[in-house]
Write a protein that holds these residues in place. Structure first.
Motif, PDB file in Angstrom:
ATOM      1  N   TRP A 167      -6.283   3.819   1.447  1.00  0.00           N
ATOM      2  CA  TRP A 167      -6.660   2.549   1.238  1.00  0.00           C
ATOM      3  C   TRP A 167      -7.573   2.263   2.632  1.00  0.00           C
ATOM      4  CZ3 TRP A 167      -8.502  -0.641  -2.608  1.00  0.00           C
ATOM      5  CH2 TRP A 167      -7.703  -0.415  -3.756  1.00  0.00           C
ATOM      6  N   LEU A 168      -6.935   2.824   3.826  1.00  0.00           N
ATOM      7  CA  LEU A 168      -7.371   2.508   5.178  1.00  0.00           C
ATOM      8  C   LEU A 168      -8.696   3.450   5.431  1.00  0.00           C
ATOM      9  CD1 LEU A 168      -4.423   1.636   7.094  1.00  0.00           C
ATOM     10  CD2 LEU A 168      -5.755   0.175   6.165  1.00  0.00           C
ATOM     11  N   PHE A 169      -8.317   4.885   5.267  1.00  0.00           N
ATOM     12  CA  PHE A 169      -9.416   5.680   5.429  1.00  0.00           C
ATOM     13  C   PHE A 169     -10.268   6.316   4.470  1.00  0.00           C
ATOM     14  CE2 PHE A 169      -5.868   5.566   8.459  1.00  0.00           C
ATOM     15  CZ  PHE A 169      -6.336   5.163   9.707  1.00  0.00           C
ATOM     16  N   TRP A 170      -9.774   6.175   3.526  1.00  0.00           N
ATOM     17  CA  TRP A 170     -10.406   7.007   2.351  1.00  0.00           C
ATOM     18  C   TRP A 170     -10.900   6.066   1.103  1.00  0.00           C
ATOM     19  CZ3 TRP A 170      -6.000  10.956   1.559  1.00  0.00           C
ATOM     20  CH2 TRP A 170      -5.927  11.674   2.700  1.00  0.00           C
ATOM     21  N   ASP A 171     -11.367   6.286   0.095  1.00  0.00           N
ATOM     22  CA  ASP A 171     -11.878   5.314  -0.954  1.00  0.00           C
ATOM     23  C   ASP A 171     -10.613   5.088  -2.110  1.00  0.00           C
ATOM     24  OD1 ASP A 171     -14.511   5.274   0.115  1.00  0.00           O
ATOM     25  OD2 ASP A 171     -14.892   6.970  -1.132  1.00  0.00           O
ATOM     26  N   GLY A 172      -9.808   4.243  -1.833  1.00  0.00           N
ATOM     27  CA  GLY A 172      -8.577   3.891  -2.282  1.00  0.00           C
ATOM     28  C   GLY A 172      -9.002   3.314  -3.710  1.00  0.00           C
ATOM     29  N   THR A 173      -8.231   3.517  -4.920  1.00  0.00           N
ATOM     30  CA  THR A 173      -8.733   2.887  -6.200  1.00  0.00           C
ATOM     31  C   THR A 173      -7.188   2.311  -6.753  1.00  0.00           C
ATOM     32  OG1 THR A 173      -8.146   5.032  -7.421  1.00  0.00           O
ATOM     33  CG2 THR A 173     -10.439   4.634  -6.375  1.00  0.00           C
ATOM     34  N   ALA A 174      -7.444   1.784  -7.875  1.00  0.00           N
ATOM     35  CA  ALA A 174      -6.036   1.286  -8.816  1.00  0.00           C
ATOM     36  C   ALA A 174      -5.568   2.546  -9.000  1.00  0.00           C
ATOM     37  CB  ALA A 174      -6.748   0.204  -9.855  1.00  0.00           C
ATOM     38  N   PHE A 175      -5.896   3.608  -9.475  1.00  0.00           N
ATOM     39  CA  PHE A 175      -5.183   4.438  -9.924  1.00  0.00           C
ATOM     40  C   PHE A 175      -4.204   5.037  -8.631  1.00  0.00           C
ATOM     41  CE2 PHE A 175      -8.308   5.380 -13.099  1.00  0.00           C
ATOM     42  CZ  PHE A 175      -7.634   5.374 -14.218  1.00  0.00           C
ATOM     43  N   HIS A 176      -4.428   4.917  -7.491  1.00  0.00           N
ATOM     44  CA  HIS A 176      -3.742   5.618  -6.678  1.00  0.00           C
ATOM     45  C   HIS A 176      -2.574   4.383  -6.233  1.00  0.00           C
ATOM     46  CE1 HIS A 176      -7.848   7.116  -4.665  1.00  0.00           C
ATOM     47  NE2 HIS A 176      -7.078   8.146  -5.394  1.00  0.00           N
ATOM     48  N   THR A 177      -2.688   3.168  -6.409  1.00  0.00           N
ATOM     49  CA  THR A 177      -1.735   2.098  -6.373  1.00  0.00           C
ATOM     50  C   THR A 177      -0.763   2.386  -7.718  1.00  0.00           C
ATOM     51  OG1 THR A 177      -3.267   0.536  -5.509  1.00  0.00           O
ATOM     52  CG2 THR A 177      -1.010  -0.444  -6.389  1.00  0.00           C
ATOM     53  N   LEU A 178      -1.462   2.762  -8.786  1.00  0.00           N
ATOM     54  CA  LEU A 178      -0.499   3.272  -9.984  1.00  0.00           C
ATOM     55  C   LEU A 178       0.371   4.311  -9.513  1.00  0.00           C
ATOM     56  CD1 LEU A 178      -2.568   2.405 -13.265  1.00  0.00           C
ATOM     57  CD2 LEU A 178      -0.600   1.263 -12.384  1.00  0.00           C
ATOM     58  N   TYR A 179      -0.021   5.324  -9.059  1.00  0.00           N
ATOM     59  CA  TYR A 179       0.669   6.619  -8.514  1.00  0.00           C
ATOM     60  C   TYR A 179       1.875   6.049  -7.744  1.00  0.00           C
ATOM     61  CZ  TYR A 179      -3.053   9.433 -10.395  1.00  0.00           C
ATOM     62  OH  TYR A 179      -3.777  10.132 -11.123  1.00  0.00           O
ATOM     63  N   PHE A 180       1.646   4.873  -6.951  1.00  0.00           N
ATOM     64  CA  PHE A 180       2.755   4.758  -6.067  1.00  0.00           C
ATOM     65  C   PHE A 180       3.724   3.773  -6.639  1.00  0.00           C
ATOM     66  CE2 PHE A 180       4.599   0.983  -3.434  1.00  0.00           C
ATOM     67  CZ  PHE A 180       5.530   1.604  -2.552  1.00  0.00           C
ATOM     68  N   LEU A 181       3.379   2.766  -7.580  1.00  0.00           N
ATOM     69  CA  LEU A 181       4.187   2.350  -8.669  1.00  0.00           C
ATOM     70  C   LEU A 181       5.224   3.444  -9.458  1.00  0.00           C
ATOM     71  CD1 LEU A 181       2.204  -0.789  -9.863  1.00  0.00           C
ATOM     72  CD2 LEU A 181       3.823  -0.557  -7.979  1.00  0.00           C
ATOM     73  N   GLU A 182       4.419   4.327  -9.776  1.00  0.00           N
ATOM     74  CA  GLU A 182       5.129   5.306 -10.635  1.00  0.00           C
ATOM     75  C   GLU A 182       6.355   5.870  -9.829  1.00  0.00           C
ATOM     76  OE1 GLU A 182       4.296   9.695 -12.523  1.00  0.00           O
ATOM     77  OE2 GLU A 182       2.715   8.990 -11.209  1.00  0.00           O
ATOM     78  N   ILE A 183       6.116   6.344  -8.475  1.00  0.00           N
ATOM     79  CA  ILE A 183       7.038   6.849  -7.869  1.00  0.00           C
ATOM     80  C   ILE A 183       8.253   6.046  -7.402  1.00  0.00           C
ATOM     81  CG2 ILE A 183       7.680   7.782  -5.361  1.00  0.00           C
ATOM     82  CD1 ILE A 183       6.022   9.414  -7.297  1.00  0.00           C
ATOM     83  N   LEU A 184       7.825   4.634  -7.247  1.00  0.00           N
ATOM     84  CA  LEU A 184       8.589   3.515  -7.137  1.00  0.00           C
ATOM     85  C   LEU A 184       9.846   3.496  -8.184  1.00  0.00           C
ATOM     86  CD1 LEU A 184       9.615   1.474  -5.104  1.00  0.00           C
ATOM     87  CD2 LEU A 184       8.015  -0.139  -6.143  1.00  0.00           C
TER      88      LEU A 184
END
Length: 621
Positions: free
Chosen positions: A68-85
């Motif tokens: 999110w800070l340096f690359w083009d973060g998307t909603a899918f990237h956030t979902l991947y974090f929720l998956e790990i959580l």
């Protein structure tokens, strides 16, 4: 040493997984349009399995922050974090079912969130919903399966073991599931990647062919213009501009937009009837170049999911007119006209692939449990089988299933267990007979030994037993030989009783004598070595104990023995010798005690005499 290596290996392994997670978060495998296969969640899942839930969450959060800070973060990237959580927080409850937990996450949490985000962008087609929901499910299942394969077969020594099975042991059902799931998921994902890339190239090729056909027709017409036409066009003559307008309107097809402009961007003709004074400016956005003429432009608006930007994307074909070097033909075609067709095909492939994979996985689980049930039956039946059969238990008959080979194995085992049971029962029967015969032999041996080493009248040990006892003392080391006190007894007036009252009276006297001697010499043992001669053996007995035993014997003989109507007077003379004080030879000890006994008889009987007293008297004389 191993603990130090473990403390060093864990941080290093965490750094390696973090680096790989960042790398996979930056790069992914392209498929169709914005759809990509990502390994972003693979390495945090590995961290959960190898290092613990906190490491997995920390690695995933680091990757998300960088995106999110340096690359083009998307909603899918956030979902991947929720998956790990989700996987980390539920690790303890379903430790060995992470693939099932990942599927639950995408069905119950991931897919609904994707639908909400897509709905927030506007009306969502069924095709887009299939693409948005099925690909992440397949992606998540593949990453979870890869992590399970890595920890099971490649990195088993790094996995913390808290219970059985032992490290490196693989259950048969897991092995079967891994084999089938890996082959199936791997094949389908490979097909999806190849098909997606092929459809993506096909879409661009179709857009290029269509746009190029429009520009080619216009270019051919422009090539027929004369130099005078060119001069008038450069002067912005309305007549020439009108001819260009008629030309592009004649070539217009569908929703395509055709423009003719010069190098400065001045628009001579536009299918949208633009003003002649209007100049062309390239809109802001993200451009992808496919060849020297065709470009794909994505809108700069921030969409919650990337596919919505592709639905609004435009193809730009910039085709310069070679003869009329100052003119360019610009064809603008909406990408959704070509994207919708390939999306429909790809969504069907993706949807049916996921459905087929889920059906096969469920069938695999059912088949694995069926095989595991048979294997567990074999394990249960063979566990402790020899002991169970040897104890007379019944053979464990395994029920048959529907697999022919296992049924044959079951039949062979059942037949073998029956035969083994018969053999063991026969062996037990033979062992029982042998034990009975052995017991009888031991009983007979005991009886023979009793007859050989005991006096049949009194039940006391006889001379043979006493002789073996003395011989055993000779075989002992000198320091192990106990201090031995020997009491030699001879009954007084026994010959008179035997001759006067008969042998029955003599037997009664001997039995009475044996009873008295047993009572008086409880700390030692008594033997009958001749007709009316007895010996009492005391080991490590002090002087007072010996004299007390001798006095108890004399007291026991003071009362007459009642035989029929007669009172038989009885007495005894006792000689006492001690080893090693008197002699170290056990055989010599008997002789010395015998001498002391005769001395007691000479003194009138019914008394005991120490051989040591006799020796002292002889030495004094």
């Amino acid at each position: 040493m191993k603990a130090a290596q473990s403390r060093f290996a864990n941080p290093l392994l965490g750094l390696v997984l973090l680096f790989l997670a960042l790398l996979s978060g930056r790069y992914s495998v392209p498929m169709l349009a914005s759809l990509q296969f990502s390994f972003q969640s693979l390495f945090p899942i590995l961290a959960i399995r190898l290092l613990g839930r906190r490491h997995g969450i920390l690695i995933s959060l680091t990757v998300l922050t960088v995106q999110w800070l340096f690359w083009d973060g998307t909603a899918f990237h956030t979902l991947y974090f929720l998956e790990i959580l989700f996987l980390a927080l539920h690790r303890g409850r379903m430790r060995d079912r992470m693939l099932l937990r990942d599927l639950i996450f995408w069905i119950l949490i991931g897919a609904p969130l994707l639908y909400v985000m897509a709905y927030a962008e506007g009306q969502v087609s069924l095709t887009d919903m299939v693409l948005l929901t099925t690909l992440p499910v397949l992606n998540g299942m593949a990453n979870t399966l890869l992590s399970e394969l890595a920890t099971t077969y490649l990195l088993p020594d790094f996995v913390p073991q808290k219970a059985e099975p032992r490290r490196g042991d693989i259950p048969f059902q897991s092995l079967l599931f891994h084999l089938s799931a890996t082959g199936m998921l791997g094949a389908f994902i490979l097909i999806l990647v190849i098909t997606g890339q092929y459809l993506d190239r096909t879409m661009h090729q179709r857009a290029y062919q269509f746009s190029h056909s429009l520009s080619s027709g216009i270019r051919d017409d422009l090539n027929e213009w004369t130099l005078e036409d060119d001069r008038m066009l450069r002067l912005h003559a309305d007549l020439q501009a009108g001819r260009l307008e008629q030309l592009v309107l004649a070539k217009q097809s569908g929703s395509a937009r055709i423009l003719i402009l010069d190098e400065t961007g001045y628009i001579y003709a536009d299918t949208r009837q633009a003003s002649a004074e209007e100049r062309w400016e390239w809109p802001d956005g993200q451009y992808y170049r496919y060849n020297d003429k065709l470009w794909l432009a994505l809108s700069p608006d921030n969409s919650l999911y990337e596919l919505s930007r592709w639905n609004k994307a435009l193809y730009y074909l910039d085709d310069p007119v070679e003869i009329r070097s100052s003119l360019h033909i610009l064809v603008i075609v909406p990408a959704h006209e070509y994207l919708s067709d390939v999306k429909s095909i790809y969504s069907l492939i993706l949807g049916f692939s996921l459905l087929f994979i889920l059906l096969v996985l469920m069938g695999n689980l059912f088949l694995g449990r069926m095989i595991q049930r048979v294997m567990n039956g074999l394990v249960e039946a063979t566990s402790g089988l020899p002991a169970r059969l040897s104890q007379g238990g019944d053979t464990h008959v395994i029920s048959k299933g529907r697999i022919v080979e296992f049924n044959r194995l079951t039949d062979n085992f059942n037949e073998m267990s029956v035969e083994l049971g018969d053999m063991l029962r026969e062996r037990e029967h033979m062992n029982k007979l042998l034990q009975e015969q052995t017991a009888k032999l031991q009983q007979s041996e005991g009886q023979f030994r009793q007859m050989a080493f005991s006096d049949p009248l009194t039940g006391l040990p006889n001379r043979l037993y006493f002789t073996q006892y003395l011989n055993s003392l000779r075989d002992l080391p000198a320091q192990s030989v106990p201090e031995l006190t020997l009491l030699f007894l001879d009954l007084d007036r026994f010959k008179h009783i035997n001759d006067t009252y008969g042998h029955d009276a003599g037997d009664a006297v001997l039995i009475h004598a044996a009873r008295v001697l047993r009572e008086a010499c409880r700390t030692g043992f008594v033997c009958r070595i001749a007709g009316d001669e007895f010996v009492a053996v005391l080991e490590n007995a002090p002087l007072l104990q010996t004299e007390a035993a001798a006095q108890a014997i004399l007291d026991g003989f003071r009362a007459p023995v009642r035989f029929k109507d007669a009172d038989l007077p009885l007495g005894t003379s006792i000689g006492i010798a001690v080893s090693p004080a008197d002699t170290g030879d056990p055989g010599r000890l008997v002789q010395l005690a015998d001498q002391a006994m005769y001395r007691a008889k000479q003194l009138g009987g019914s008394r005991f005499v120490w051989y040591a007293k006799i020796r002292e008297k002889e030495e004094s004389e």
